[in-house]
Design a protein around this motif. Structure first.
Motif, PDB file in Angstrom:
ATOM      1  N   ALA A 165     -35.042  60.867 -19.101  1.00  0.00           N
ATOM      2  CA  ALA A 165     -34.331  59.688 -18.594  1.00  0.00           C
ATOM      3  C   ALA A 165     -34.267  59.713 -17.073  1.00  0.00           C
ATOM      4  CB  ALA A 165     -32.907  59.677 -19.150  1.00  0.00           C
ATOM      5  N   PRO A 166     -34.621  58.589 -16.410  1.00  0.00           N
ATOM      6  CA  PRO A 166     -34.485  58.536 -14.955  1.00  0.00           C
ATOM      7  C   PRO A 166     -33.015  58.344 -14.557  1.00  0.00           C
ATOM      8  CG  PRO A 166     -35.426  56.495 -15.770  1.00  0.00           C
ATOM      9  CD  PRO A 166     -35.200  57.372 -16.962  1.00  0.00           C
ATOM     10  N   GLU A 167     -32.635  58.925 -13.433  1.00  0.00           N
ATOM     11  CA  GLU A 167     -31.223  58.883 -13.031  1.00  0.00           C
ATOM     12  C   GLU A 167     -30.897  57.684 -12.154  1.00  0.00           C
ATOM     13  OE1 GLU A 167     -29.906  62.609 -11.452  1.00  0.00           O
ATOM     14  OE2 GLU A 167     -30.070  63.524 -13.426  1.00  0.00           O
ATOM     15  N   ASP A 168     -31.917  56.855 -11.853  1.00  0.00           N
ATOM     16  CA  ASP A 168     -31.664  55.727 -10.952  1.00  0.00           C
ATOM     17  C   ASP A 168     -32.193  54.423 -11.538  1.00  0.00           C
ATOM     18  OD1 ASP A 168     -34.317  56.346 -10.848  1.00  0.00           O
ATOM     19  OD2 ASP A 168     -34.382  56.793  -8.709  1.00  0.00           O
ATOM     20  N   ASN A 169     -32.303  54.379 -12.852  1.00  0.00           N
ATOM     21  CA  ASN A 169     -32.848  53.200 -13.517  1.00  0.00           C
ATOM     22  C   ASN A 169     -31.856  52.035 -13.441  1.00  0.00           C
ATOM     23  OD1 ASN A 169     -33.642  51.347 -15.529  1.00  0.00           O
ATOM     24  ND2 ASN A 169     -32.893  52.668 -17.175  1.00  0.00           N
TER      25      ASN A 169
ATOM     26  N   ALA B 258     -29.312  52.262 -18.148  1.00  0.00           N
ATOM     27  CA  ALA B 258     -28.917  52.637 -16.788  1.00  0.00           C
ATOM     28  C   ALA B 258     -27.735  53.592 -16.792  1.00  0.00           C
ATOM     29  CB  ALA B 258     -28.567  51.387 -15.989  1.00  0.00           C
ATOM     30  N   PHE B 259     -27.831  54.644 -15.992  1.00  0.00           N
ATOM     31  CA  PHE B 259     -26.666  55.464 -15.669  1.00  0.00           C
ATOM     32  C   PHE B 259     -26.882  56.022 -14.270  1.00  0.00           C
ATOM     33  CE2 PHE B 259     -29.581  58.432 -17.760  1.00  0.00           C
ATOM     34  CZ  PHE B 259     -29.555  59.526 -16.919  1.00  0.00           C
ATOM     35  N   HIS B 260     -25.811  56.542 -13.678  1.00  0.00           N
ATOM     36  CA  HIS B 260     -25.862  57.017 -12.302  1.00  0.00           C
ATOM     37  C   HIS B 260     -25.908  58.549 -12.351  1.00  0.00           C
ATOM     38  CE1 HIS B 260     -25.106  56.551  -7.997  1.00  0.00           C
ATOM     39  NE2 HIS B 260     -24.170  57.472  -8.061  1.00  0.00           N
ATOM     40  N   GLY B 261     -27.059  59.102 -12.054  1.00  0.00           N
ATOM     41  CA  GLY B 261     -27.253  60.541 -12.236  1.00  0.00           C
ATOM     42  C   GLY B 261     -26.364  61.393 -11.346  1.00  0.00           C
ATOM     43  N   ALA B 262     -26.207  62.649 -11.756  1.00  0.00           N
ATOM     44  CA  ALA B 262     -25.311  63.549 -11.025  1.00  0.00           C
ATOM     45  C   ALA B 262     -25.847  63.882  -9.631  1.00  0.00           C
ATOM     46  CB  ALA B 262     -25.100  64.823 -11.827  1.00  0.00           C
ATOM     47  N   GLY B 263     -27.140  63.721  -9.420  1.00  0.00           N
ATOM     48  CA  GLY B 263     -27.720  64.018  -8.106  1.00  0.00           C
ATOM     49  C   GLY B 263     -27.704  62.841  -7.153  1.00  0.00           C
ATOM     50  N   GLU B 264     -27.139  61.725  -7.590  1.00  0.00           N
ATOM     51  CA  GLU B 264     -27.134  60.513  -6.764  1.00  0.00           C
ATOM     52  C   GLU B 264     -25.968  60.525  -5.771  1.00  0.00           C
ATOM     53  OE1 GLU B 264     -29.149  57.513  -7.137  1.00  0.00           O
ATOM     54  OE2 GLU B 264     -30.468  58.855  -8.234  1.00  0.00           O
ATOM     55  N   ALA B 265     -26.052  59.620  -4.781  1.00  0.00           N
ATOM     56  CA  ALA B 265     -24.969  59.478  -3.807  1.00  0.00           C
ATOM     57  C   ALA B 265     -23.746  58.839  -4.477  1.00  0.00           C
ATOM     58  CB  ALA B 265     -25.445  58.616  -2.651  1.00  0.00           C
ATOM     59  N   ASP B 266     -22.659  58.736  -3.725  1.00  0.00           N
ATOM     60  CA  ASP B 266     -21.425  58.176  -4.285  1.00  0.00           C
ATOM     61  C   ASP B 266     -21.654  56.752  -4.811  1.00  0.00           C
ATOM     62  OD1 ASP B 266     -18.687  58.125  -4.890  1.00  0.00           O
ATOM     63  OD2 ASP B 266     -18.247  57.067  -3.021  1.00  0.00           O
ATOM     64  N   CYS B 267     -22.382  55.965  -4.034  1.00  0.00           N
ATOM     65  CA  CYS B 267     -22.629  54.576  -4.442  1.00  0.00           C
ATOM     66  C   CYS B 267     -23.990  54.147  -3.890  1.00  0.00           C
ATOM     67  CB  CYS B 267     -21.515  53.684  -3.873  1.00  0.00           C
ATOM     68  SG  CYS B 267     -21.569  52.006  -4.478  1.00  0.00           S
TER      69      CYS B 267
END
Lengths: 89, 452
Positions: free
Chosen positions: B193-197, B203-212
């Motif tokens: 699953a991609p974390e920035d789809n 869609a979900f916001h992956g743990a490695g992503e920025a705050d927003c």
């Protein structure tokens, strides 16, 4: 902000006058105009500056669309950047 | 001044060929909303989403008006809720889904994704309870979407999770029979699953992503098909070139909207997802692009090759047009959401087996496919295992979004409405995989995972 105003429809007398009249009333400065007629179909493209417009963008867009509906023309006004980004690198 | 031909081309794409921005999706991290008390966590989630996404919808609408380009959906993706729910063991996880739903309603977005768990290697705290609660959560909320990642190239496939998800998919459909089994349409099960789809339901916001972040998904199958009409007798190289040029233009527009939305919302720009996402509208079909290349019907022999070419050309054209590309990026093949796919499935040209082959060369998986209501949980799990294996071995994202049409049989129709479309119930292979599925355990990661 600069915008591209397009008018497409059947050719008739007074289209340029009508559209530029709305621009004048709303404080929109017409910077460039090109127009062509292909087999009765009229296509006019205006580059306009709406920075000093005296009405909000929504109202300008609605007034132009209404003029279009009344005269069986398709009139759109869109931010210039959409064309720049799509067709220029 | 700009060339008249170029201006009219852009207008024709929007007016006649269904060019649009499919979604502006705001990714919001909820890691700082974790509390040991579930009520406090739900309040924190609601407050943070409402605060961050307050102006998302109005900003999207402003851009839509000023630029004259339709933006169909405004959505939110959040940190997988299993990570947040892990802080309060024993609490009713469905409460988090209700908090997400309320927040989505308040800010006016179309969907919120992230009622999710990532269990590709094993179940962490919170994962098991969240997965068990998915049917209830999706049946009692309107805008919440759920996803579960059961495998990856690096970790292999968690067959315990695969077994569980077959049951969960069935329950989702069973709990929403009166609502066209819509619960199952809001659940995606992934491998890799991609974390920035930015696309739903995955869609979900992956743990490695920025705050927003702001992620944008473009669309435009109709534009590609119309462009191919200009090379009716060209060879395949010309077809690929034409797709690349068109994909470039579409993506440039996506990049512009993403940058503008990011600037106006004061939120960093994440990625543009270069996807061809069809809708049931006439002229907005990926299947019709494949048919334009020379197939009598989508699903005919040759379909996989055409789709491989399309998917590759879309990426090659799009990648130079955007500073950051991510998400799923490729061609989507959801059956019920694509007029050409629906026709092909109805007339028998397209089968699940052919769709499975197609998923090896395009961006997603078996998407929005209705299967007979008596399809067992084991068969659903086995379809998932096959799909996950394709993703794992080919280092790509694959997924399933299957709708068991409870009470219906092969050939019956299911109507979802709106962008979700409608479609026939397709036949599945009835031989039992029950013993294989009941073994559980983990399929070891393939050799491809050992790249270091």
């Amino acid at each position: 902000m600069r915008a591209v105003l397009t008018v497409i429809g059947k050719d008739m007398v007074g289209i340029l006058a009508g559209v530029s009249g709305i621009c004048a009333e709303t404080g929109v400065n017409v910077m460039e105009v090109t127009q062509s007629i292909l087999q009765d179909m009229f296509a006019m493209i205006m580059l306009v500056d709406i920075s000093d417009s005296n009405v909000p963008f929504d109202e300008l867009s609605a007034r132009l669309a209404k003029y279009g509906d009344d005269n069986a023309l398709s009139i759109r006004i869109m931010h210039e950047d959409i064309f720049n980004s799509m067709h220029r690198i | 001044m700009l060339n008249t031909k170029d201006i009219l081309e852009t207008i024709r794409m929007i007016q006649d060929e269904n060019l649009d921005i499919r979604t502006i999706t705001m990714g919001i991290s909820l890691l700082d909303c974790s509390r040991s008390d579930a009520s406090a966590a739900c309040d924190a989630i609601y407050d943070k989403i409402c605060r961050y996404a307050e102006k998302l919808v109005s900003t999207g609408e402003d851009i839509e008006r000023e630029y004259g380009i339709p933006i169909i959906n405004k959505r939110i993706a959040v940190t997988p809720i299993a990570m947040i729910a892990a802080a309060c063991p024993g609490a009713d996880t469905v409460r988090y889904a209700h908090a997400l739903d309320r927040a989505a309603e308040t800010v006016g977005v179309n969907f919120v994704g992230g009622y999710s768990a990532l269990v590709h290697k094993g179940f962490g705290p919170g994962d098991y309870a969240l997965i068990q609660s998915i049917p209830e959560a999706l049946a009692t909320t309107k805008k919440v979407c759920s996803s579960v990642n059961v495998g990856s190239t690096k970790a292999g496939i968690n067959m315990d999770a695969v077994q569980m998800m077959g049951r969960v998919i069935r329950e989702c459909a069973e709990k929403t029979v009166d609502d066209s089994y819509f619960g199952a349409a809001k659940l995606v099960v992934f491998c890799n699953a991609p974390e920035d789809n930015p696309f739903m339901a995955g869609a979900f916001h992956g743990a490695g992503e920025a705050d927003c972040v702001i992620n944008v998904g473009v669309s435009g199958p109709g534009v590609v098909r119309a462009a191919l009409e200009k090379v009716p007798d060209g060879d395949i190289t010309e077809v690929a070139d034409m797709i690349k040029k068109t994909a470039f233009k579409i993506t440039r527009m996506g990049q512009l909207v993403a940058k503008e939305a990011s600037k106006r919302l004061c939120v960093p720009f994440g990625i543009v997802d270069l996807s061809l996402a069809p809708t049931p509208a006439v002229g907005d079909s990926v299947a019709h692009i494949l048919e334009e290349m020379g197939l009598e019907r989508c699903g005919a022999h040759g379909t996989t090759a055409c789709l491989a070419l399309l998917n590759d050309a879309v990426k090659k054209g799009g990648v130079m047009a955007s500073s950051h590309v991510g998400g799923l990026s490729g061609a989507f093949i959801p059956v019920s959401e694509d007029a050409g796919m629906i026709e092909a499935a109805r007339c028998g040209a397209l089968s699940i087996e052919k769709l499975e082959a197609m998923t090896a060369v395009c961006s997603v998986g078996l998407d929005m496919i209705c299967v007979p209501g008596d399809t067992s949980a084991e068969i659903l799990s086995a379809i998932l295992a096959d799909e996950a294996a394709i993703g794992m071995v080919n280092s790509k994202t694959t997924a399933i979004r299957l709708i068991p049409a409870i009470g219906k049989k092969e050939g019956d129709e299911v109507e979802f409405g709106g962008l979700f479309g409608s479609g026939p119930v397709m036949s599945v292979n009835r031989y039992s995989p029950a013993k294989f599925i009941s073994r559980g355990g983990r399929i070891p990661a393939p050799m491809q995972s050992l790249k270091n």
